[in-house]
Design an enzyme around this catalytic site. Structure first.
Site, PDB file in Angstrom:
ATOM      1  N   LYS A 280      48.163  30.666  35.903  1.00 18.86           N
ATOM      2  CA  LYS A 280      48.222  31.318  34.599  1.00 18.86           C
ATOM      3  C   LYS A 280      48.199  30.279  33.488  1.00 18.86           C
ATOM      4  O   LYS A 280      48.616  29.142  33.695  1.00 18.86           O
ATOM      5  CB  LYS A 280      49.537  32.112  34.482  1.00 18.86           C
ATOM      6  CG  LYS A 280      49.600  33.360  35.342  1.00 18.86           C
ATOM      7  CD  LYS A 280      50.932  34.079  35.145  1.00 18.86           C
ATOM      8  CE  LYS A 280      51.018  35.322  36.009  1.00 18.86           C
ATOM      9  NZ  LYS A 280      50.088  36.392  35.623  1.00 18.86           N
ATOM     10  N   ARG A 354      50.517  43.095  44.654  1.00 18.35           N
ATOM     11  CA  ARG A 354      49.982  44.090  45.606  1.00 18.35           C
ATOM     12  C   ARG A 354      49.962  43.527  47.023  1.00 18.35           C
ATOM     13  O   ARG A 354      50.053  44.269  47.986  1.00 18.35           O
ATOM     14  CB  ARG A 354      48.595  44.553  45.129  1.00 18.35           C
ATOM     15  CG  ARG A 354      47.591  43.462  45.018  1.00 18.35           C
ATOM     16  CD  ARG A 354      46.386  43.850  44.160  1.00 18.35           C
ATOM     17  NE  ARG A 354      46.647  43.685  42.725  1.00 18.35           N
ATOM     18  CZ  ARG A 354      45.771  43.966  41.781  1.00 18.35           C
ATOM     19  NH1 ARG A 354      44.580  44.438  42.080  1.00 18.35           N
ATOM     20  NH2 ARG A 354      46.076  43.801  40.509  1.00 18.35           N
TER      21      ARG A 354
HETATM   22  N1  BES Z   1      53.027  39.761  37.354  1.00 17.67           N
HETATM   23  C1  BES Z   1      51.690  39.867  36.909  1.00 17.67           C
HETATM   24  C2  BES Z   1      51.496  41.021  35.939  1.00 17.67           C
HETATM   25  C3  BES Z   1      51.982  40.793  34.533  1.00 17.67           C
HETATM   26  C4  BES Z   1      51.316  39.955  33.676  1.00 17.67           C
HETATM   27  C5  BES Z   1      53.063  41.494  34.051  1.00 17.67           C
HETATM   28  C6  BES Z   1      51.759  39.794  32.379  1.00 17.67           C
HETATM   29  C7  BES Z   1      53.496  41.348  32.755  1.00 17.67           C
HETATM   30  C8  BES Z   1      52.842  40.492  31.916  1.00 17.67           C
HETATM   31  C9  BES Z   1      50.758  40.102  38.091  1.00 17.67           C
HETATM   32  O1  BES Z   1      51.103  39.449  39.258  1.00 17.67           O
HETATM   33  C10 BES Z   1      49.427  39.591  37.684  1.00 17.67           C
HETATM   34  O2  BES Z   1      49.308  38.421  37.484  1.00 17.67           O
HETATM   35  N2  BES Z   1      48.443  40.481  37.566  1.00 17.67           N
HETATM   36  C11 BES Z   1      47.135  40.117  37.159  1.00 17.67           C
HETATM   37  C12 BES Z   1      46.168  40.871  38.018  1.00 17.67           C
HETATM   38  C13 BES Z   1      44.752  40.421  37.850  1.00 17.67           C
HETATM   39  C14 BES Z   1      44.564  39.027  38.398  1.00 17.67           C
HETATM   40  C15 BES Z   1      43.842  41.393  38.577  1.00 17.67           C
HETATM   41  C16 BES Z   1      46.974  40.500  35.688  1.00 17.67           C
HETATM   42  O3  BES Z   1      47.445  41.546  35.279  1.00 17.67           O
HETATM   43  O4  BES Z   1      46.389  39.690  34.961  1.00 17.67           O
HETATM   44 MN    MN Z   2      50.383  37.484  39.305  1.00 21.05          MN
END
Ligand code: BES
Ligand code: MN
Ligand code: ZN
Length: 497
Positions: A280, A354
């Site tokens: 990230k 997931r």
């Molecule tokens: N934990 C995150 C989701 C998240 C991101 C929650 C920001 C709250 C704030 C999750 O594991 C994630 O990174 N999801 C990705 C999925 C994507 C790669 C398909 C997302 O939402 O960017």
């Molecule tokens: Mn994630």
């Protein structure tokens, strides 16, 4: 803090502070009028001069009101008298809690609980008062070297009820509010703890603590080797990216006879989500310590249900690990085999929630549950879609979804349904495995749920995406404890109490 019911006319009840409502435009509630009468119009004069308005959440502290023994009177704005909304009632309670915090009173009598809130009864008023006041008084300072020594002065809040005959029911409503407040506070503490403290092992120890002295609570923790034997290849692939040992925690609460199928709650317990190799960006990455808030809500909800001795069987399942980019971490393109036997192509290592949930959901089948609800900070897309107001809700059973929607409304911890149509499944197509773990830029919350749906075909299942509601950022950064109130309300409804 102690909460207890009290009945009697406002002008005769003695305490450090009487809390009464004023309405828009400039009118007094019943309790405020009683004080107004014995004080020869003191309150109505203030209103006329414009020193108090009925604006929701606006509070004015008065000292030395003539004609009563109570040292202080707190006027709290509750909006229009003809329609007292839940939202205005909550705003007033929060304003009251803040005003009482800053004054010297050791106890206070809250008359707001006597207000006729739209479509709600006295039990709801009392319960909500306990929840709102507890939430407003919450502090997280356990990791400051010098926690604020000034313990709050207020120790007792009397909640006014119309007649003494209702006091047994009132005590029950207060106890419900207190159990929920304790669960919310547990979930907030776990969320706010940093990733180096709140590890999978810490979550396991917190679960074990729920069992203390209770014979109807059983906690089991599966270690990495146990999960390997079972074949949880998807969950373990995420855990391999970190040195912190993964845990699969189950809490079984038995409040009903053995033959009653349990309600199962599954909570995402990523104790820190760096994204892994698909790392990230750094701004606000610290907030990914909150990626275990689903797990925290499962522990919080169970703590409340155990305290309330609900006549239900409930199982909490928490898959927990970190998502970090170690040498053994998942790489984009890797293919893993889940506990269900289905294979997954990991095209983005940041879609890890997931990957741990799918194995936990397959594992849930062994409890032959009535219903399974998973709770997860699953997608950033859900934050964009619904913001901080509502959790995303998707499921394969309309009845279950309806029950969760109404539990959300009743508890003020709302959810909103998104579609889980078959057509969206196409986005998860992989050329090399049974499915990909991402579905492209469009409808990210829905395709994440579509992924989970492939592992819940044998279950009556719903999914709560709490990415937008589990914590607040910026100035008020901190966990909210949501959706503990929704989950406990759902279970209270199932128990018929
Ligand atoms: N934990 C995150 C989701 C998240 C991101 C929650 C920001 C709250 C704030 C999750 O594991 C994630 O990174 N999801 C990705 C999925 C994507 C790669 C398909 C997302 O939402 O960017
Ligand atoms: Mn994630
Ligand atoms: Zn995550």
């Amino acid at each position: 803090m102690k909460f207890a019911p009290k009945s009697g006319p406002a002008q005769t009840l003695r305490s450090g502070c009487a809390v009464v409502a004023v309405h828009e435009p400039r009118s007094l509630s019943a309790a405020a009028s009683q004080i107004d009468q014995v004080s020869a119009g003191h309150l109505s004069r203030l209103l006329r001069r414009g020193d108090a308005s009925g604006k929701p959440g606006k509070a004015v502290m008065l000292h030395g009101v003539p004609g009563i023994d109570t040292e202080r009177v707190l006027l709290v704005g509750c909006g229009p008298k003809r329609s007292i909304t839940e939202s205005n009632y909550r705003k007033a309670l929060t304003a009251m809690a803040e005003a009482l915090e800053g004054c010297g009173a050791r106890d206070a009598t809250c008359h707001l609980t006597e207000l006729p809130v739209n479509d709600r009864d006295s039990a709801w008023n009392l319960r909500t008062a306990v929840e709102c006041v507890s939430a407003a008084r919450y502090r997280f300072d356990q990791l400051k070297s010098d926690p604020k020594q000034t313990a709050p002065r207020l120790t007792t809040l009397w909640l006014a009820i119309k007649s003494r005959r209702g006091s047994a029911a009132a005590e029950r409503a207060i106890a419900t509010g207190q159990a929920i407040a304790t669960g919310v506070s547990l979930a907030r503490d776990l969320g706010n703890l940093p990733g180096n403290v709140c590890t999978p092992s810490h979550l396991a120890n917190t679960a074990r603590a729920l069992k203390k002295g209770r014979r109807n609570v059983k906690v089991t923790v599966l270690e990495q080797a146990d999960m390997e034997k079972l074949g949880m290849g998807s969950l373990l692939s995420v855990a391999r990216g970190s040195r912190e040992p993964p845990k699969l925690i189950t809490i079984e609460y038995r409040g009903a006879s053995k033959d009653k199928a349990p309600h199962v709650l599954v909570g995402k317990g990523i104790t820190f989500d760096s994204g892994g190799i698909s790392i990230k960006p750094s701004p606000a990455m610290d907030e990914m310590k909150y990626d275990m808030c689903g797990a925290a809500s499962v522990l919080g909800a169970l703590s409340a249900c155990i305290e309330l001795r609900l006549p239900l069987n409930i199982v909490g399942i928490v898959p927990s690990c970190e998502n970090l980019p170690d040498g053994a971490a998942n790489k984009p393109g890797d293919i893993v085999t889940s506990l269900s036997g289905q294979t997954i192509e990991i095209l983005n290592t940041d879609a890890e929630g997931r990957l741990i949930l799918c194995d936990a959901l397959t594992y849930a089948e062994r409890y032959a549950p009535q219903a399974v609800i998973d709770i997860a900070t699953l997608t950033g897309a859900c934050v964009i879609a619904l913001g901080g107001q509502a959790a995303g809700l998707l499921g394969n059973h309309d009845g279950l979804v309806g029950q969760l929607l109404s539990a959300g409304t009743a508890s003020g911890d709302r959810a909103w349904q998104l579609p889980l149509w078959e057509e969206y499944q196409d986005q998860l197509k992989s050329n090399f495995a049974d499915m990909a773990n991402i579905g492209g830029r469009e409808a990210g919350t829905i395709t994440a749920a579509c992924f989970l749906a492939r592992f819940t075909k044998k279950l009556r299942w719903a999914h709560l995406d709490i990415a937008g509601v589990a914590w607040r950022g910026g100035h008020h950064k901190g966990a909210t404890g949501r959706p503990v109130p929704l989950l406990v309300q759902y279970l209270l409804d199932r128990a018929g109490v």
